[in-house]
Design an enzyme around this catalytic site. Structure first.
Site, PDB file in Angstrom:
ATOM      1  N   VAL A  17     -10.393  17.151  13.153  1.00 26.73           N
ATOM      2  CA  VAL A  17      -9.255  16.253  12.989  1.00 26.73           C
ATOM      3  C   VAL A  17      -8.104  16.630  13.908  1.00 26.73           C
ATOM      4  O   VAL A  17      -7.471  15.776  14.525  1.00 26.73           O
ATOM      5  CB  VAL A  17      -8.769  16.249  11.527  1.00 26.73           C
ATOM      6  CG1 VAL A  17      -7.628  15.258  11.351  1.00 26.73           C
ATOM      7  CG2 VAL A  17      -9.900  15.896  10.584  1.00 26.73           C
ATOM      8  N   TYR A 138     -10.855  26.011  -3.103  1.00 28.75           N
ATOM      9  CA  TYR A 138     -10.347  25.244  -1.963  1.00 28.75           C
ATOM     10  C   TYR A 138      -9.455  24.110  -2.459  1.00 28.75           C
ATOM     11  O   TYR A 138      -8.380  23.851  -1.909  1.00 28.75           O
ATOM     12  CB  TYR A 138     -11.515  24.692  -1.152  1.00 28.75           C
ATOM     13  CG  TYR A 138     -11.106  23.916   0.077  1.00 28.75           C
ATOM     14  CD1 TYR A 138     -10.611  24.576   1.205  1.00 28.75           C
ATOM     15  CD2 TYR A 138     -11.217  22.536   0.119  1.00 28.75           C
ATOM     16  CE1 TYR A 138     -10.231  23.868   2.334  1.00 28.75           C
ATOM     17  CE2 TYR A 138     -10.847  21.818   1.248  1.00 28.75           C
ATOM     18  CZ  TYR A 138     -10.357  22.487   2.353  1.00 28.75           C
ATOM     19  OH  TYR A 138      -9.980  21.782   3.470  1.00 28.75           O
ATOM     20  N   THR A 166     -10.792  11.329   3.094  1.00 30.77           N
ATOM     21  CA  THR A 166     -12.129  11.322   2.534  1.00 30.77           C
ATOM     22  C   THR A 166     -13.066  12.071   3.486  1.00 30.77           C
ATOM     23  O   THR A 166     -12.621  12.751   4.408  1.00 30.77           O
ATOM     24  CB  THR A 166     -12.595   9.871   2.302  1.00 30.77           C
ATOM     25  OG1 THR A 166     -13.822   9.882   1.580  1.00 30.77           O
ATOM     26  CG2 THR A 166     -12.760   9.113   3.610  1.00 30.77           C
TER      27      THR A 166
END
Length: 391
Positions: A17, A138, A166
């Protein structure tokens, strides 16, 4: 709005990302970008992070760095998953505040939601029931991160926004069979099964040289290669996948995630999310000279009586669409041009049966996804072939 010459620090700029966010910002004309690899800056080192912020003094921060892994890693390294992520978040967010960062974007994960949250999962499902045990640490770290952003905003008048994506896929994805996520793992398995059937050992060896499997690379003998691939359900013109194929999953193209992230960074403020037009640091503990007072919040204690409790200020990022694992396998088979069989081993676990998020808040803030799953699967396979030199 950040000016085009604003200095923007992207933490995790080499990741799936982070790299897409970096490229998206550059494409929009933001060229004063700062990035550090893990070897250059260990975000768990408080002194090093403080030194970095003191030297660089960025105007904005994108916190896309995280300690991540699959279900096995989450189970084995529970202490690491909570401690490493908490350290990174605490260090970056606290130093961003200490150095007057104007805007911060924190990236989390939809694993923050309860295991049995109502579907599709709205932001207000957070902390309503127990988490999925296998990734609890996490998830707790990411919940703490979004709560840090929320709490700094309420106490100090900062403008820190948290987004929860997502399942992501796209360029620079992880295709290592031992720890990759479902789509890249499935895609590589189908591709290797096709190569075995085609007798294309040159391509098989090139694949294993770039991404060895349990130490087996392209230099190994054919028998050893076939043995290790069979361990992962890869045969001559046949692939065996775990579970029944019935679980539903939502997927978002990583470059769409980057576009959503940059849209939020540039256009969305905390005031937009909580619905108060004149929200500013003046109302939340600013000194008369405009500097933020770290020690109090105008006696409010982080509360705005007129608005009641403020929580769940994070933003879901996804498509709001889902498909079964079996349907995903069919799209991959088509993209790869695989003519063999795909079997599902129902003796293996399915995992969570459904994980769809509600994206109405994101849509109301002016962003919707562009890449549909059918196109995205083909794009990912094209990228994977290019990464192997197979054009």
């Amino acid at each position: 709005m950040l000016e085009k010459n604003s200095k923007i620090y992207v933490a995790g700029h080499r990741g799936l990302v982070g790299s897409a966010i970096w490229n998206n910002l550059k494409a929009r004309g933001y060229h004063n970008l700062v990035g550090r690899t893990h070897s250059e800056l260990d975000l768990t080192d408080q002194v090093a992070v403080r030194r970095f912020f003191d030297e660089e003094r960025p105007d904005a921060v994108v916190l896309a760095a995280a300690f991540v892994g699959g279900i096995m890693a989450n189970s084995l390294y529970r202490a690491d998953f909570i401690m490493q992520n908490m350290k990174m978040q605490c260090n970056v967010i606290s130093e961003a505040y200490a150095n007057g960062v104007k805007k911060l974007l924190f990236l989390g994960s939809t694993c923050i939601y309860p295991k049995n949250a109502p579907q599709p999962m709205k932001e207000d499902a957070l902390l309503t029931s127990p988490l999925e045990y296998t990734n609890e640490e996490y998830a707790i770290a990411k919940i703490a991160g979004l709560k840090m952003c929320e709490s700094y905003n309420l106490q100090y008048g900062t403008n820190y926004i948290a987004v929860m994506p997502t399942n992501l896929y796209g360029p620079n994805d992880n295709f290592h069979l031992e720890n990759s996520h479902v789509m890249p793992a499935m895609m590589r398995k189908v591709y290797l099964a096709k190569l075995i059937h085609d007798g294309n050992w040159e391509a098989i060896r090139r694949d294993l040289d770039i991404r060895p499997v349990e130490g087996i690379d392209g230099a190994a003998v054919e028998a050893d290669i076939l043995t290790i691939l069979e361990k992962y359900g890869i045969y001559n013109n046949k692939v065996v996948l775990w579970g029944t194929g019935t679980p539903l999953r939502e997927f978002l193209w990583s470059e769409d995630m980057a576009d959503a992230s940059v849209h939020v960074l540039l256009n969305v403020n905390f005031s937009d999310i909580i619905g108060i037009e004149k929200y500013s640091s003046v109302h939340f503990g600013a000194n008369t000279d405009g500097a933020v007072d770290r020690n109090h919040s105008s006696g409010r204690g982080g509360a705005i009586p007129a608005l009641g409790e403020i929580r769940n200020c994070h933003i879901n990022v996804g498509t709001g669409k889902e498909l079964t694992i079996r349907q995903l396998s069919e799209l991959i088979v088509k993209a790869v041009g695989f003519t063999g069989t795909v079997e599902f081993d129902s003796s293996k676990p399915d995992g969570t049966m459904r994980k769809l998020i509600d994206v109405s808040k994101l849509h109301s803030l002016g962003w919707t996804h562009k890449v549909e799953i059918e196109d995205g699967v083909q794009r990912l396979f094209d990228w994977y072939k290019e990464s192997l030199g197979n054009n």
